[in-house]
Design a protein around this motif. Structure first.
Motif, PDB file in Angstrom:
ATOM      1  N   ILE A  91       0.846  -1.248   0.082  1.00  0.00           N
ATOM      2  CA  ILE A  91       0.085   0.033  -0.113  1.00  0.00           C
ATOM      3  C   ILE A  91       0.902   1.287   0.005  1.00  0.00           C
ATOM      4  CG2 ILE A  91      -1.975   1.073   1.275  1.00  0.00           C
ATOM      5  CD1 ILE A  91      -2.902  -1.488   2.579  1.00  0.00           C
ATOM      6  N   GLU A  92       0.648   2.155  -0.843  1.00  0.00           N
ATOM      7  CA  GLU A  92       1.350   3.584  -0.741  1.00  0.00           C
ATOM      8  C   GLU A  92       0.250   4.624  -0.280  1.00  0.00           C
ATOM      9  OE1 GLU A  92       3.125   4.758  -4.755  1.00  0.00           O
ATOM     10  OE2 GLU A  92       4.091   2.820  -4.509  1.00  0.00           O
ATOM     11  N   THR A  93       0.823   5.426   0.550  1.00  0.00           N
ATOM     12  CA  THR A  93       0.261   6.515   1.035  1.00  0.00           C
ATOM     13  C   THR A  93       0.968   7.795   1.316  1.00  0.00           C
ATOM     14  OG1 THR A  93      -1.754   7.327   2.770  1.00  0.00           O
ATOM     15  CG2 THR A  93       0.170   5.989   3.343  1.00  0.00           C
ATOM     16  N   GLU A  94       0.489   9.066   1.837  1.00  0.00           N
ATOM     17  CA  GLU A  94       1.178  10.087   2.032  1.00  0.00           C
ATOM     18  C   GLU A  94       0.982  10.734   3.166  1.00  0.00           C
ATOM     19  OE1 GLU A  94       1.408  12.954  -1.295  1.00  0.00           O
ATOM     20  OE2 GLU A  94       0.547  11.430  -2.725  1.00  0.00           O
ATOM     21  N   ALA A  95       1.895  11.549   3.977  1.00  0.00           N
ATOM     22  CA  ALA A  95       1.570  12.308   5.024  1.00  0.00           C
ATOM     23  C   ALA A  95       2.351  13.567   5.066  1.00  0.00           C
ATOM     24  CB  ALA A  95       1.922  11.415   6.237  1.00  0.00           C
ATOM     25  N   THR A  96       1.824  14.433   5.671  1.00  0.00           N
ATOM     26  CA  THR A  96       2.538  15.831   5.819  1.00  0.00           C
ATOM     27  C   THR A  96       2.738  16.182   7.325  1.00  0.00           C
ATOM     28  OG1 THR A  96       1.394  16.710   3.866  1.00  0.00           O
ATOM     29  CG2 THR A  96       2.165  18.014   5.344  1.00  0.00           C
ATOM     30  N   ILE A  97       3.928  16.216   7.435  1.00  0.00           N
ATOM     31  CA  ILE A  97       4.284  16.621   9.065  1.00  0.00           C
ATOM     32  C   ILE A  97       5.041  17.882   9.189  1.00  0.00           C
ATOM     33  CG2 ILE A  97       4.830  14.183   9.260  1.00  0.00           C
ATOM     34  CD1 ILE A  97       7.728  14.453   9.175  1.00  0.00           C
TER      35      ILE A  97
ATOM     36  N   GLU B 244      12.664  15.579  14.999  1.00  0.00           N
ATOM     37  CA  GLU B 244      12.512  14.999  16.290  1.00  0.00           C
ATOM     38  C   GLU B 244      12.024  13.431  16.041  1.00  0.00           C
ATOM     39  OE1 GLU B 244      10.279  17.299  18.713  1.00  0.00           O
ATOM     40  OE2 GLU B 244      11.867  18.776  18.962  1.00  0.00           O
ATOM     41  N   GLY B 245      11.214  13.024  14.928  1.00  0.00           N
ATOM     42  CA  GLY B 245      10.524  12.065  14.930  1.00  0.00           C
ATOM     43  C   GLY B 245       8.969  12.198  15.306  1.00  0.00           C
TER      44      GLY B 245
ATOM     45  N   ARG C 129       5.322   5.027  13.022  1.00  0.00           N
ATOM     46  CA  ARG C 129       6.377   5.781  13.875  1.00  0.00           C
ATOM     47  C   ARG C 129       7.316   6.308  12.384  1.00  0.00           C
ATOM     48  NH1 ARG C 129       7.752   9.152  17.347  1.00  0.00           N
ATOM     49  NH2 ARG C 129      10.019   9.470  17.632  1.00  0.00           N
ATOM     50  N   VAL C 130       7.193   7.756  12.465  1.00  0.00           N
ATOM     51  CA  VAL C 130       8.228   8.251  11.226  1.00  0.00           C
ATOM     52  C   VAL C 130       9.546   8.649  11.857  1.00  0.00           C
ATOM     53  CG1 VAL C 130       8.537  10.171   9.936  1.00  0.00           C
ATOM     54  CG2 VAL C 130       6.048   9.377  10.032  1.00  0.00           C
ATOM     55  N   PRO C 131      10.672   8.222  11.554  1.00  0.00           N
ATOM     56  CA  PRO C 131      11.940   8.350  12.369  1.00  0.00           C
ATOM     57  C   PRO C 131      12.511   9.588  12.252  1.00  0.00           C
ATOM     58  CG  PRO C 131      12.296   7.302  10.275  1.00  0.00           C
ATOM     59  CD  PRO C 131      10.944   7.185  10.510  1.00  0.00           C
ATOM     60  N   ALA C 132      13.106  10.037  13.261  1.00  0.00           N
ATOM     61  CA  ALA C 132      13.996  11.397  13.330  1.00  0.00           C
ATOM     62  C   ALA C 132      14.772  11.395  12.207  1.00  0.00           C
ATOM     63  CB  ALA C 132      14.420  11.548  14.858  1.00  0.00           C
ATOM     64  N   GLY C 133      14.746  12.686  11.347  1.00  0.00           N
ATOM     65  CA  GLY C 133      15.875  12.983  10.514  1.00  0.00           C
ATOM     66  C   GLY C 133      15.034  12.763   9.157  1.00  0.00           C
ATOM     67  N   VAL C 134      13.861  12.376   9.105  1.00  0.00           N
ATOM     68  CA  VAL C 134      13.208  12.224   7.693  1.00  0.00           C
ATOM     69  C   VAL C 134      13.368  13.348   6.944  1.00  0.00           C
ATOM     70  CG1 VAL C 134      10.907  12.551   8.349  1.00  0.00           C
ATOM     71  CG2 VAL C 134      11.261  11.094   6.549  1.00  0.00           C
TER      72      VAL C 134
ATOM     73  N   GLY D 141      21.746  20.679  16.076  1.00  0.00           N
ATOM     74  CA  GLY D 141      20.996  20.286  15.011  1.00  0.00           C
ATOM     75  C   GLY D 141      20.126  19.124  15.069  1.00  0.00           C
ATOM     76  N   ALA D 142      19.711  18.537  13.867  1.00  0.00           N
ATOM     77  CA  ALA D 142      18.889  17.529  13.744  1.00  0.00           C
ATOM     78  C   ALA D 142      19.483  16.024  14.440  1.00  0.00           C
ATOM     79  CB  ALA D 142      18.474  17.183  12.348  1.00  0.00           C
ATOM     80  N   ALA D 143      18.605  15.150  14.772  1.00  0.00           N
ATOM     81  CA  ALA D 143      19.145  13.840  15.388  1.00  0.00           C
ATOM     82  C   ALA D 143      19.545  13.194  14.084  1.00  0.00           C
ATOM     83  CB  ALA D 143      17.765  13.231  16.108  1.00  0.00           C
ATOM     84  N   THR D 144      20.748  12.126  14.526  1.00  0.00           N
ATOM     85  CA  THR D 144      21.105  11.109  13.392  1.00  0.00           C
ATOM     86  C   THR D 144      20.686   9.849  13.715  1.00  0.00           C
ATOM     87  OG1 THR D 144      23.182  10.996  14.427  1.00  0.00           O
ATOM     88  CG2 THR D 144      23.150  12.808  13.284  1.00  0.00           C
TER      89      THR D 144
END
Length: 379
Positions: free
Chosen positions: A131-137, A144-145, A230-235, A325-328
């Motif tokens: 399945i393919e879908t989209e999300a806006t964050i 931060e994730g 769960r969207v990981p940090a750094g996306v 900066g951002a999380a790695t």
């Protein structure tokens, strides 16, 4: 020409050496390689290579077509469901009395095993759909994730008929045209025969006489559910994340499909991204750049940091605030890259104008352009 009753037991994925969830490009690449290796022109008189070429061509004809591939996968899934039986205990099966019906007869007929004494094949489940879908964050969620609730809708096995497509208490019958293989062949006028899904059963190998009222004979029905993803940090913006096993549910013991989430990141009004580092542009006054200063710089998720601007700092110089900066992926944090932008005043009061005039007088006739044009003329 091969026996049509044997086609249902062919594993086209194995023939091409690809997995069941292989992409169209992977299938095409494998086919081209195998067709090149086994082409009759490259192997004159080699019967084994010629047969291999036929098998590869037949497999590619089905798997390269999205519609044919779907029909082929559905057919193999339906065969896997025979293990649990159809209908109701003590009831009739397609007009036969339950005491006279042996499931091995049906399986033997479909797989060419010859009835009760025939060879049974292990049931084949159907892997769940990808399945393919989209999300806006938000920008901060990307750094931060975040855990997002996603409402998913996909086709899954019909809850009424459990994927058979037949009305409860009945079962599909073996297609008489293709003898349950789901495929039919036609001579092309040359050495090879063309194989395509059966026109009568549309590749399923079975014909439904009494359709399920819920799915109208398709064996599939829409299903909705909410997932916590769960969207990981750094996306990053435009990144596609694969969430294994979060797609459509598998059937007959087969694994669930995967969920592919395309992420859109809203831009921040102040911060930007550069790999694992955050970026920000901070204005400084002319005198701060000329004489030096200590300035306060905001961070994305913490208190401001103090930054020393040395005397004589030019506009556009970038400073680095470590670990802001951002999380790695390694669990550390990138840096905050601070670019200073020297502001030139546009509306001076009398005191400011007098101070600037005094600076001009103190500077004298020298300018930053002295000698520049002479160097250009001699270049």
């Amino acid at each position: 020409m091969s026996n049509p009753s044997d086609w249902a037991s062919k594993d086209f994925y194995k023939t091409l050496g690809v997995s069941k969830d292989a992409s169209t490009d992977e299938i095409k690449k494998s086919y081209r390689r195998l067709a090149r290796e086994n082409h009759p022109d490259s192997n004159p008189g080699n019967k084994a290579a010629e047969e291999r070429f036929k098998e590869v061509s037949e497999a590619y004809a089905v798997l390269s077509s999205p519609e044919k591939r779907k029909q082929y996968d559905e057919q193999r899934t339906l065969f896997g469901q025979f293990k649990g039986g159809f209908g109701q205990p003590g009831g009739g099966y397609g007009g036969q009395n339950a005491t006279d019906f042996d499931l091995s007869d049906l399986l033997g007929g479909i797989f060419g095993g010859g009835g009760r004494g025939g060879r049974r094949r292990p049931p084949q489940g159907r892997r769940g759909d990808d399945i393919e879908t989209e999300a806006t964050i938000t920008f901060q969620q990307a750094v931060e994730g975040a855990t997002l609730p996603l409402r998913m809708t996909s086709d899954e096995a019909c809850p009424t008929c459990h994927g058979t497509g037949a009305k409860p208490g009945t079962v599909p019958k073996v297609c008489t045209k293709c003898q349950g293989s789901g495929m039919q062949t036609s001579a092309s006028g040359g050495v090879f025969a063309m194989t395509e899904p059966c026109s009568q059963c549309r590749g399923r190998g079975l014909v439904v006489e009494h359709e399920c009222a819920t799915c109208r004979g398709t064996g599939r029905a829409p299903s909705s559910r909410t997932l916590q993803v769960r969207v990981p940090a750094g996306v990053k913006d435009g990144q596609k994340i694969r969430l294994k096993g979060k797609g459509g549910r598998g059937e007959g013991g087969a694994p669930d499909g995967d969920l592919f989430l395309l992420v859109h990141v809203e831009p921040h009004t102040m911060f930007g991204r550069k790999g694992d580092h955050l970026t920000i542009t901070v204005p400084v006054a002319f005198d701060e750049a000329a004489l030096g200063a200590q300035i306060s710089v905001p961070t994305l998720d913490g208190p401001p940091v103090r930054l020393k601007v040395p005397a004589g700092t030019p506009s556009g110089r970038t400073f680095r605030a470590k670990g802001k900066g951002a999380a790695t992926k390694a669990g550390t944090r990138g840096d905050l890259l601070v670019t200073v932008e020297v502001q030139v005043p546009t509306d001076l009061d009398d005191a400011q104008r007098a101070a600037v005039e005094a600076l001009r007088q103190a500077r004298g006739a020298a300018t930053p352009r002295d000698g520049l044009f002479e160097e250009v003329g001699t270049a």
